[in-house]
Design an enzyme around this catalytic site. Structure first.
Site, PDB file in Angstrom:
ATOM      1  N   GLN A 213       1.228  -1.622  -0.149  1.00  0.00           N
ATOM      2  CA  GLN A 213      -0.140   0.023  -0.614  1.00  0.00           C
ATOM      3  C   GLN A 213       1.171   1.292   0.081  1.00  0.00           C
ATOM      4  O   GLN A 213       2.051   1.624   0.609  1.00  0.00           O
ATOM      5  CB  GLN A 213      -1.147  -0.172   1.272  1.00  0.00           C
TER       6      GLN A 213
ATOM      7  N   HIS B 248      -0.964   7.671   7.646  1.00  0.00           N
ATOM      8  CA  HIS B 248      -1.496   7.951   8.626  1.00  0.00           C
ATOM      9  C   HIS B 248      -1.505   9.292   9.059  1.00  0.00           C
ATOM     10  O   HIS B 248       0.090   9.968   9.792  1.00  0.00           O
ATOM     11  CB  HIS B 248      -1.652   7.250   9.463  1.00  0.00           C
TER      12      HIS B 248
ATOM     13  N   LYS C 207     -15.243   7.451   5.490  1.00  0.00           N
ATOM     14  CA  LYS C 207     -13.928   7.713   4.853  1.00  0.00           C
ATOM     15  C   LYS C 207     -14.323   7.470   3.132  1.00  0.00           C
ATOM     16  O   LYS C 207     -16.075   7.848   2.871  1.00  0.00           O
ATOM     17  CB  LYS C 207     -13.773   6.195   4.586  1.00  0.00           C
TER      18      LYS C 207
ATOM     19  N   HIS D  25      -6.919   8.053   8.344  1.00  0.00           N
ATOM     20  CA  HIS D  25      -5.646   6.507   7.484  1.00  0.00           C
ATOM     21  C   HIS D  25      -6.010   7.041   5.413  1.00  0.00           C
ATOM     22  O   HIS D  25      -7.363   7.918   5.594  1.00  0.00           O
ATOM     23  CB  HIS D  25      -7.222   5.264   6.989  1.00  0.00           C
TER      24      HIS D  25
END
Length: 660
Positions: free
Chosen positions: A399, A403, A487, A533
């Protein structure tokens, strides 16, 4: 009388038992013909289902495409099941949902699994059923009566499923005419004749385990694509054909980028050319995050299971985690490989808890925030074998993860800045996108007040970035947030109109609390940071897969594994070709040499199939004059230019977009 409120605010009083179809007819014959379903207090229902209480009513027509497609695809699935049982007596039915572009149904054949040779006959039978215009009628049945009926018919799978539904739950079936029915919540169109017989196609057959469990019986799954009319189907089939040409697995093999094999299920073997693309993306992203004030970190692959318990991931993700014992395995011939006393550890499925542990090292002040930790973090998730798909769904992935630990008053600005960063990056790759806000799911951590605050902060940040407009497809998605945070999602649109959910940013107050992250505020007291995140590529593997299909393998020059090939027509030009390659490489261009004893047309064709952007052809004349015949991928003809001019041009074009 019932009071039925229509979208324009008008109220109609009707008798109990009146249907939405009756109200449509009372409004006018045009609407009566066009209406295919109804939304009753927001719930999609059959047009013929009687109204029972006062309600808000909106009539659904073919212009409401999302609802119309859902209904049509659900009906196509039922018609498929009816057709299969008519052609293959003894076949048991199980489930048949709609999908994003069609439908499928799982069957337990009596004699042998279905094959694609069976599909034409099934399609023909489906069209017969559609032409018969059979009414699709909803009936409520007593649970025990329905179970007995399924068992009497030999429908063991349906009986098993019905027996597991709660006692007293209202079970419904839908009859197709008088001689066939299926257990279903609905809704459906009024009759099979409402479907366009030219708007569907059965596409393939595969195996599928009953209820998705490999311990259960293997079923035959028949897939189809279904639409509202023939034109939509034709457009979809054209897209499928184009998507087939762009399939990243096919192009990955042809271009020698990567491969997968069963010795490492779900993990990618990157070849040198494929890893060049990876490295270019990694360098590009590092420049972007360095400029945006991130600090790169690296965290362990294996962490104690107790850490995952505290974070909450153990309860939510344990079935997808690779768990390993924290002890030396038994090497004797007898006895268990692992003792009962072993502690357990897990390969990390995500990077977030480790980043909190870095944050907790040392005392943090409010002046230190925001802290932005970035990691190209390698993660592992134990995906089922059947769910793996090329680069798009893997078990090991990396990924572009980060953060951001910030104060409450910094959240909106941090999210706004991320929106701007994501916008620049996606545009560099030629993508357009839409933004969605995924809201609190049913099962979640945290208080309602916390969720209210987090959702509103994300709304405000998108508004501050000027992206909460129809141009950016702004939409809110109830129930689709993570268990710890709402999100924002970025949905990219590729070159042939497909969408891919890639980037995300989540506003999380749960994990800092569970892992005891804190900073000293201006008041001298301890406070919890908010943890954002965020990712832009999502994972390198999947993003490269998307890029391969988006560009159809014809990468922009800065990403192309091989940017130029110098190919000779005659051996007399070999020395000149070598010199040309040396000069290209000295200018930073990824160049290769082709001085094989093959005809030039063969070389041109081979390098075109390999998607090499530039072919520099040289013979005696070019050698004498210091020129090359430049052939550019996708363009007709060639241009004769000096070697120095071509090198200068390619060196400029080969720069990454952020360095131009």
């Amino acid at each position: 009388m019932l009071k039925i409120t229509l979208p324009d605010g008008s109220v109609r009083e009707v008798a109990p038992g009146t249907t939405p179809a009756d109200i449509a007819a009372a409004i006018g014959p045009g609407l009566a013909k066009a209406a295919i379903a109804a939304r009753v207090d927001g719930e999609l229902r059959d047009i013929t289902r009687p109204l029972e209480t006062d309600a808000q009513l909106a009539l659904v027509t073919g212009k409401d495409e999302a609802d119309a497609l859902e209904l049509a695809r659900h009906d196509f699935a039922h018609v498929l099941a009816e057709a299969v049982q008519a052609l293959f007596p003894g076949t048991q039915i199980t489930f048949g949902p709609s999908t994003d572009d069609g439908f499928y149904y799982d069957f337990a054949p009596k004699d042998h699994p279905f094959t694609e040779e069976d599909l034409p006959a099934i399609e023909a039978k489906m069209r017969e059923i559609i032409a018969a215009d059979k009414p699709l009628v909803r009936e409520v049945m007593d649970r025990d009566s329905l179970i007995a009926a399924w068992r009497a018919m030999g429908e063991d799978y349906k009986a098993e499923w019905a027996a597991e539904l709660p006692q007293g739950e209202e079970l419904t079936i839908y009859r197709s005419g008088d001689d066939w029915y299926d257990m279903c919540r609905g809704p459906h169109l009024a009759s099979t004749g409402k479907l366009d017989p030219a708007a569907f196609k059965l596409t393939r057959v595969s195996g599928a385990y009953w209820r998705g469990d490999q311990k259960n019986a293997m079923l035959s799954r028949i897939y189809g694509t279904g639409w509202l009319n023939k034109k939509q189907l034709a457009e979809h089939l054209t897209r499928l054909e184009e998507a087939g040409k762009r399939d990243h697995r096919k192009l990955g093999a042809e271009m020698d980028l990567f491969h997968l094999q069963q010795e490492a299920h779900g993990s990618v073997f990157w070849h040198p050319k494929g890893y060049i693309i990876w490295r270019q993306l990694e360098s590009y992203m590092r420049r972007a995050i360095d400029d945006a004030g991130y600090r790169e970190v690296k965290t362990p692959q294996v962490m104690d299971a107790r850490q995952w318990e505290v974070s909450g991931h153990w309860g939510k993700y344990r079935e997808n985690m690779f768990v390993i014992p924290d002890e030396v395995p038994n090497v004797e011939d007898e006895g268990p490989l692992v003792s009962n006393d072993a502690d357990w550890m897990a390969l990390k499925p995500m990077n977030c808890p480790a980043h909190v542990l870095i944050f907790r090292q040392g005392i943090k002040s409010y002046r230190d925030l925001p802290l932005r930790f970035y990691e190209n973090g390698c993660c592992h998730r134990n995906e089922p074998h059947g769910a793996l798909h090329g680069l798009m769904r893997v078990r090991q992935f990396t990924q572009d993860d980060a953060h951001i630990f910030c104060r409450e008053d910094q959240i909106v600005e941090e999210v706004r800045a991320f929106c701007a960063l994501a916008d620049r990056i996606y545009k560099d790759f030629g993508f357009t996108y839409s933004i969605k806000l995924a809201l609190r799911p049913e099962k979640r951590f945290g208080s309602e007040e916390m969720w209210d605050k987090a959702e509103e902060e994300l709304r405000n940040a998108v508004a501050a970035a000027g992206l909460n407009t129809p141009e950016f497809g702004w939409e809110e998605l109830p129930g689709e947030g993570a268990f710890y945070a709402p999100k924002l999602e970025w949905h990219l649109t590729d070159a042939i109109g497909r969408t891919w959910q890639v980037g995300t940013i989540q506003s999380d107050r749960v994990l800092p609390e569970r892992l005891d992250a804190s900073y000293v505020g201006e008041d001298g007291e301890r406070h919890r940071p908010v943890m954002l995140h965020r990712a832009i590529f999502g994972s390198y593997e999947r993003f490269i897969g998307i890029l391969i299909e988006h560009y159809a393998g014809k990468f922009p020059l800065w990403l192309a594994p091989v940017q130029a090939v110098v190919a000779t027509i005659v051996s007399d030009a070999d020395d000149y070709a070598n010199q040309a390659v040396d000069k290209l490489r000295a200018a930073g261009i990824r160049a290769e040499l082709d001085i094989r004893n093959e005809k030039i047309n063969y070389k041109v064709r081979e390098h075109s199939l390999a998607k090499v952007p530039n072919l520099l052809v040289v013979g005696r004349r070019e050698s004498d004059e210091g020129t090359v015949a430049l052939r550019e991928l996708g363009k007709e003809g060639q241009s004769v230019l000096s070697l120095d001019d071509v090198i200068a041009r390619l060196a400029k074009e080969a720069q990454a977009p952020d360095m131009r």
